[in-house]
Design a protein around this motif. Structure first.
Motif, mmCIF file in Angstrom:
data_model
loop_
_atom_site.group_PDB
_atom_site.id
_atom_site.type_symbol
_atom_site.label_atom_id
_atom_site.label_comp_id
_atom_site.label_asym_id
_atom_site.label_seq_id
_atom_site.Cartn_x
_atom_site.Cartn_y
_atom_site.Cartn_z
ATOM 1 N N ASP A 1 83.553 72.485 78.251
ATOM 2 C CA ASP A 1 82.337 71.727 77.962
ATOM 3 C C ASP A 1 81.142 72.109 78.834
ATOM 4 O OD1 ASP A 1 83.666 70.559 80.242
ATOM 5 O OD2 ASP A 1 82.338 68.830 80.035
ATOM 6 N N ILE A 2 81.350 72.899 79.882
ATOM 7 C CA ILE A 2 80.233 73.192 80.785
ATOM 8 C C ILE A 2 79.295 74.227 80.151
ATOM 9 C CG2 ILE A 2 81.417 74.997 82.113
ATOM 10 C CD1 ILE A 2 79.891 73.705 84.598
ATOM 11 N N PRO A 3 77.988 73.952 80.180
ATOM 12 C CA PRO A 3 77.043 74.930 79.640
ATOM 13 C C PRO A 3 76.969 76.169 80.536
ATOM 14 C CG PRO A 3 75.980 72.776 79.976
ATOM 15 C CD PRO A 3 77.335 72.720 80.598
ATOM 16 N N VAL A 4 76.963 77.345 79.899
ATOM 17 C CA VAL A 4 76.876 78.603 80.630
ATOM 18 C C VAL A 4 75.772 79.462 80.014
ATOM 19 C CG1 VAL A 4 78.079 80.710 81.324
ATOM 20 C CG2 VAL A 4 79.343 78.559 81.183
ATOM 21 N N ILE A 5 74.886 79.953 80.874
ATOM 22 C CA ILE A 5 73.838 80.888 80.476
ATOM 23 C C ILE A 5 74.207 82.257 81.030
ATOM 24 C CG2 ILE A 5 71.410 81.532 80.704
ATOM 25 C CD1 ILE A 5 70.775 78.537 81.068
#
Length: 145
Positions: free
Chosen positions: A86-90
């Motif tokens: 669920d963690i956003p990653v760029i």
């Protein structure tokens, strides 16, 4: 007369920032800190992964470069998403987005930021992903009540 919509770019979330180029790491760290973010910067991807693995719930978002000497960004994305999907990653890269899509076999980053990019593009992307993440968590919590 139309009203302008303004999204603040500041925040207080915790950011794991990974880039082997120390000047870029320093510049982005300072920019994010000035806007209120809590930044944990790493210039070695193996150290960043160890930090994330030891406390994955500490972070709200991960920003990583694609090309690094020890562990590439695509592997970082895969390992981070295997721990916390669920963690956003760029993922930041100088390659085209199509090339990135074909290069990455495992989990994909939430967003790809093309280099060079302006600070507003990065800040808007961070804020958008964090706000979407918060909304998803709220909806999930409400659904479970």
């Amino acid at each position: 007369m139309a009203t302008l919509s303004f999204t603040p770019l500041n925040g207080n979330e915790k950011v794991l920032l990974i880039d082997d180029e120390k000047p870029i790491l320093s510049m982005v760290t300072q920019m994010l800190k000035r806007l209120g973010y809590h930044v944990i910067p790493y210039d070695k991807s193996a150290d960043a992964l160890s930090c994330f693995e030891s406390s994955p719930d500490e972070f709200d978002i991960v920003i990583t470069d694609l090309t690094m000497p020890d562990i590439n960004g695509d592997e970082i994305v895969a390992r981070i998403k295997s721990i916390r999907k669920d963690i956003p990653v760029i993922l930041c890269t100088g390659f085209s987005e199509k090339m990135v899509d074909t290069k990455i076999n495992g989990p994909k980053p939430d967003k790809v930021l093309m280099k060079p990019s302006g600070k507003d593009e990065l800040l808007n992307m961070i804020r958008m992903l964090l706000d979407e993440s918060k909304q998803s968590k709220t909806e999930e919590r409400n659904k479970n009540e």
